[in-house]
Motif scaffolding. Structure first.
Motif, PDB file in Angstrom:
ATOM      1  N   LYS A 122       9.482   5.451   3.011  1.00 14.47           N
ATOM      2  CA  LYS A 122       8.964   5.237   4.358  1.00 14.47           C
ATOM      3  C   LYS A 122       7.447   5.339   4.428  1.00 14.47           C
ATOM      4  CE  LYS A 122      13.169   6.874   6.686  1.00 14.47           C
ATOM      5  NZ  LYS A 122      13.736   7.864   7.628  1.00 14.47           N
ATOM      6  N   ASP A 123       6.840   5.769   3.344  1.00 16.28           N
ATOM      7  CA  ASP A 123       5.389   5.956   3.345  1.00 16.28           C
ATOM      8  C   ASP A 123       4.623   4.752   2.806  1.00 16.28           C
ATOM      9  OD1 ASP A 123       5.159   8.689   4.350  1.00 16.28           O
ATOM     10  OD2 ASP A 123       6.202   9.260   2.515  1.00 16.28           O
ATOM     11  N   ALA A 124       5.307   3.684   2.467  1.00 17.12           N
ATOM     12  CA  ALA A 124       4.644   2.484   1.949  1.00 17.12           C
ATOM     13  C   ALA A 124       4.694   1.365   2.981  1.00 17.12           C
ATOM     14  CB  ALA A 124       5.301   2.030   0.654  1.00 17.12           C
ATOM     15  N   VAL A 125       3.659   0.545   2.998  1.00 20.16           N
ATOM     16  CA  VAL A 125       3.586  -0.594   3.921  1.00 20.16           C
ATOM     17  C   VAL A 125       3.119  -1.825   3.148  1.00 20.16           C
ATOM     18  CG1 VAL A 125       3.118   0.830   5.947  1.00 20.16           C
ATOM     19  CG2 VAL A 125       1.207  -0.030   4.578  1.00 20.16           C
ATOM     20  N   GLU A 126       3.328  -2.982   3.743  1.00 19.30           N
ATOM     21  CA  GLU A 126       2.844  -4.220   3.139  1.00 19.30           C
ATOM     22  C   GLU A 126       1.342  -4.354   3.352  1.00 19.30           C
ATOM     23  OE1 GLU A 126       4.930  -7.521   4.835  1.00 19.30           O
ATOM     24  OE2 GLU A 126       6.855  -6.481   4.762  1.00 19.30           O
ATOM     25  N   ILE A 127       0.666  -4.945   2.395  1.00 18.18           N
ATOM     26  CA  ILE A 127      -0.720  -5.354   2.603  1.00 18.18           C
ATOM     27  C   ILE A 127      -0.683  -6.557   3.540  1.00 18.18           C
ATOM     28  CG2 ILE A 127      -2.744  -6.403   1.504  1.00 18.18           C
ATOM     29  CD1 ILE A 127      -2.452  -3.429   0.871  1.00 18.18           C
ATOM     30  N   PRO A 128      -1.492  -6.575   4.599  1.00 18.21           N
ATOM     31  CA  PRO A 128      -1.486  -7.703   5.533  1.00 18.21           C
ATOM     32  C   PRO A 128      -1.649  -9.041   4.817  1.00 18.21           C
ATOM     33  CG  PRO A 128      -2.805  -5.911   6.423  1.00 18.21           C
ATOM     34  CD  PRO A 128      -2.447  -5.513   5.016  1.00 18.21           C
ATOM     35  N   GLY A 129      -0.758  -9.972   5.155  1.00 18.68           N
ATOM     36  CA  GLY A 129      -0.807 -11.312   4.583  1.00 18.68           C
ATOM     37  C   GLY A 129      -0.010 -11.488   3.309  1.00 18.68           C
ATOM     38  N   ALA A 130       0.456 -10.382   2.701  1.00 24.45           N
ATOM     39  CA  ALA A 130       1.135 -10.488   1.406  1.00 24.45           C
ATOM     40  C   ALA A 130       2.456 -11.235   1.516  1.00 24.45           C
ATOM     41  CB  ALA A 130       1.360  -9.101   0.812  1.00 24.45           C
ATOM     42  N   ASP A 165       0.865  -1.172   0.000  1.00 23.50           N
ATOM     43  CA  ASP A 165       0.000   0.000   0.000  1.00 23.50           C
ATOM     44  C   ASP A 165       0.903   1.224   0.000  1.00 23.50           C
ATOM     45  OD1 ASP A 165      -1.729   2.078   0.357  1.00 23.50           O
ATOM     46  OD2 ASP A 165      -2.597   1.353   2.236  1.00 23.50           O
ATOM     47  N   SER A 166       1.010   1.851  -1.154  1.00 23.86           N
ATOM     48  CA  SER A 166       1.852   3.045  -1.276  1.00 23.86           C
ATOM     49  C   SER A 166       1.009   4.299  -1.486  1.00 23.86           C
ATOM     50  CB  SER A 166       2.845   2.879  -2.434  1.00 23.86           C
ATOM     51  OG  SER A 166       2.162   2.843  -3.668  1.00 23.86           O
ATOM     52  N   ASP A 168      12.509  -3.620  -3.422  1.00 19.04           N
ATOM     53  CA  ASP A 168      13.784  -3.463  -2.732  1.00 19.04           C
ATOM     54  C   ASP A 168      13.622  -2.710  -1.412  1.00 19.04           C
ATOM     55  OD1 ASP A 168      15.113  -4.800  -4.735  1.00 19.04           O
ATOM     56  OD2 ASP A 168      15.804  -2.983  -5.755  1.00 19.04           O
ATOM     57  N   VAL A 169      12.854  -1.625  -1.430  1.00 13.26           N
ATOM     58  CA  VAL A 169      12.665  -0.818  -0.223  1.00 13.26           C
ATOM     59  C   VAL A 169      12.007  -1.637   0.888  1.00 13.26           C
ATOM     60  CG1 VAL A 169      11.313   1.089   0.748  1.00 13.26           C
ATOM     61  CG2 VAL A 169      12.637   1.437  -1.340  1.00 13.26           C
ATOM     62  N   LEU A 170      11.006  -2.426   0.516  1.00 15.97           N
ATOM     63  CA  LEU A 170      10.271  -3.205   1.511  1.00 15.97           C
ATOM     64  C   LEU A 170      10.853  -4.606   1.712  1.00 15.97           C
ATOM     65  CD1 LEU A 170       6.642  -2.126   0.576  1.00 15.97           C
ATOM     66  CD2 LEU A 170       7.952  -1.463   2.586  1.00 15.97           C
ATOM     67  N   LYS A 171      11.939  -4.886   0.985  1.00 16.58           N
ATOM     68  CA  LYS A 171      12.608  -6.185   1.095  1.00 16.58           C
ATOM     69  C   LYS A 171      11.633  -7.344   0.862  1.00 16.58           C
ATOM     70  CE  LYS A 171      16.408  -4.645   4.065  1.00 16.58           C
ATOM     71  NZ  LYS A 171      16.161  -3.194   3.808  1.00 16.58           N
ATOM     72  N   LEU A 172      10.850  -7.192  -0.181  1.00 16.86           N
ATOM     73  CA  LEU A 172       9.912  -8.230  -0.602  1.00 16.86           C
ATOM     74  C   LEU A 172      10.531  -9.024  -1.750  1.00 16.86           C
ATOM     75  CD1 LEU A 172       6.666  -6.096  -0.460  1.00 16.86           C
ATOM     76  CD2 LEU A 172       6.987  -8.252   0.780  1.00 16.86           C
ATOM     77  N   PRO A 173      10.120 -10.272  -1.922  1.00 19.75           N
ATOM     78  CA  PRO A 173      10.735 -11.101  -2.963  1.00 19.75           C
ATOM     79  C   PRO A 173      10.418 -10.621  -4.371  1.00 19.75           C
ATOM     80  CG  PRO A 173       8.840 -12.212  -1.995  1.00 19.75           C
ATOM     81  CD  PRO A 173       9.100 -11.016  -1.142  1.00 19.75           C
ATOM     82  N   HIS A 174      11.421 -10.718  -5.239  1.00 24.98           N
ATOM     83  CA  HIS A 174      11.228 -10.401  -6.653  1.00 24.98           C
ATOM     84  C   HIS A 174      10.708 -11.648  -7.365  1.00 24.98           C
ATOM     85  CE1 HIS A 174      13.513  -6.473  -7.190  1.00 24.98           C
ATOM     86  NE2 HIS A 174      13.648  -6.752  -5.900  1.00 24.98           N
ATOM     87  N   PRO A 175       9.697 -11.491  -8.207  1.00 24.70           N
ATOM     88  CA  PRO A 175       9.179 -12.658  -8.927  1.00 24.70           C
ATOM     89  C   PRO A 175      10.099 -13.057 -10.072  1.00 24.70           C
ATOM     90  CG  PRO A 175       8.075 -10.694  -9.684  1.00 24.70           C
ATOM     91  CD  PRO A 175       8.979 -10.262  -8.556  1.00 24.70           C
ATOM     92  N   GLU A 176      10.036 -14.315 -10.444  1.00 19.26           N
ATOM     93  CA  GLU A 176      10.768 -14.756 -11.626  1.00 19.26           C
ATOM     94  C   GLU A 176      10.136 -14.160 -12.883  1.00 19.26           C
ATOM     95  OE1 GLU A 176      12.094 -18.905 -13.913  1.00 19.26           O
ATOM     96  OE2 GLU A 176      11.005 -18.993 -11.997  1.00 19.26           O
ATOM     97  N   VAL A 206       0.198   9.826  -3.280  1.00 21.96           N
ATOM     98  CA  VAL A 206      -0.466  11.121  -3.131  1.00 21.96           C
ATOM     99  C   VAL A 206       0.567  12.240  -3.047  1.00 21.96           C
ATOM    100  CG1 VAL A 206      -1.847  12.557  -1.576  1.00 21.96           C
ATOM    101  CG2 VAL A 206      -2.569  10.211  -2.084  1.00 21.96           C
ATOM    102  N   LYS A 207       1.596  12.056  -2.228  1.00 20.57           N
ATOM    103  CA  LYS A 207       2.649  13.066  -2.119  1.00 20.57           C
ATOM    104  C   LYS A 207       3.356  13.274  -3.453  1.00 20.57           C
ATOM    105  CE  LYS A 207       3.741  12.272   2.787  1.00 20.57           C
ATOM    106  NZ  LYS A 207       4.794  11.818   3.732  1.00 20.57           N
ATOM    107  N   HIS A 208       3.656  12.164  -4.122  1.00 16.23           N
ATOM    108  CA  HIS A 208       4.414  12.238  -5.372  1.00 16.23           C
ATOM    109  C   HIS A 208       3.612  12.946  -6.465  1.00 16.23           C
ATOM    110  CE1 HIS A 208       7.811  11.237  -7.820  1.00 16.23           C
ATOM    111  NE2 HIS A 208       7.125  10.481  -8.652  1.00 16.23           N
TER     112      HIS A 208
END
Length: 240
Positions: free
Chosen positions: A87-95, A25-26, A125-133, A31-33
């Protein structure tokens, strides 16, 4: 309407995830951007924000500032977003839990997004989430959502084609994306994370859930991923 449907177990040959509103959720960052970009290009940011979610920036700019509707400008503009507002983005719960379980089981999945490659990789990269193949971005198709081309390409990347014998699940939050997924012959879970419940239901997904905490992998075997969908909107409330 209530999120009280009993748990349901369903199987698919592959999963296609939207990005913003589905994995992250960014909204605050976007909105700021867009306020900054709107001021720079002389377009009311409120007008941009009314039409931008779930759609490619290049398609929005084609309407509001055609001279800026080119990939060089859009890629550069979107690439700055995670760097400036990370810093303004968060993970969607469960993602994260769902993605980690799919990766651990070597299950077929991809990200299909209206964002450009610099935007998507920047957020991951910022949220350290996995990159898909496999990844389908704004640059990958001629027409963006609600056109089904992006999800058709996602199916092709997973080698699942467009045949009805291959059940593919799309996970989406925007009405445009839900419509695109259905048009591509996929089943669709609609998340109520960025739009109202009424807007999500009106797009006619197969299931409606609050977020990805309602979607859990049960197993991956025989070329199929089995999921449990829980706490969905009661089936009678969702048009098929």
């Amino acid at each position: 309407m209530s999120y009280s449907a009993p748990p349901e177990t369903v199987s698919f040959h592959g999963l296609l995830f939207d990005m913003d509103g589905t994995i992250i959720d960014s909204t605050a960052a976007v909105v700021k951007h867009w306020h900054t970009i709107g001021a720079e290009i002389g377009v009311d940011p409120k007008v941009i924000l009314e039409t931008s979610h779930g759609r490619r920036s290049i398609d929005v700019l084609k309407i509001l500032r055609p001279d800026k509707a080119n990939w060089e400008y859009v890629r550069n503009m979107e690439g700055l977003l995670p760097k400036l507002y990370g810093k303004d983005a968060v993970e969607i719960p469960g993602a994260r839990a769902l993605l980690d379980s799919l990766i651990a089981a070597n299950a077929p999945w991809a990200i299909v997004t209206s964002g450009t490659l610099p935007l998507v990789t920047g957020w991951l990269d910022v949220l350290k989430l996995p990159h898909p193949e496999y990844l389908v971005t704004a640059e990958s198709v001629k027409n963006g959502k609600p056109d089904p081309a992006c999800y058709q390409l996602g199916r092709d990347k997973l080698q699942l084609g467009s045949g009805a014998e291959k059940d593919v699940l799309v996970l989406e939050d925007s009405p445009a994306g839900i419509i695109a997924g259905k048009a591509a012959g996929c089943k669709v879970i609609g998340l109520v994370t960025s739009h109202t419940l009424e807007q999500v239901v009106a797009a006619e997904p197969d299931w409606v859930v609050r977020d990805l905490e309602s979607v859990n992998m049960v197993s991956c075997e025989g070329g199929q991923v089995t999921l449990q969908i829980s706490d969905a909107l009661v089936a009678a409330a969702v048009p098929k």
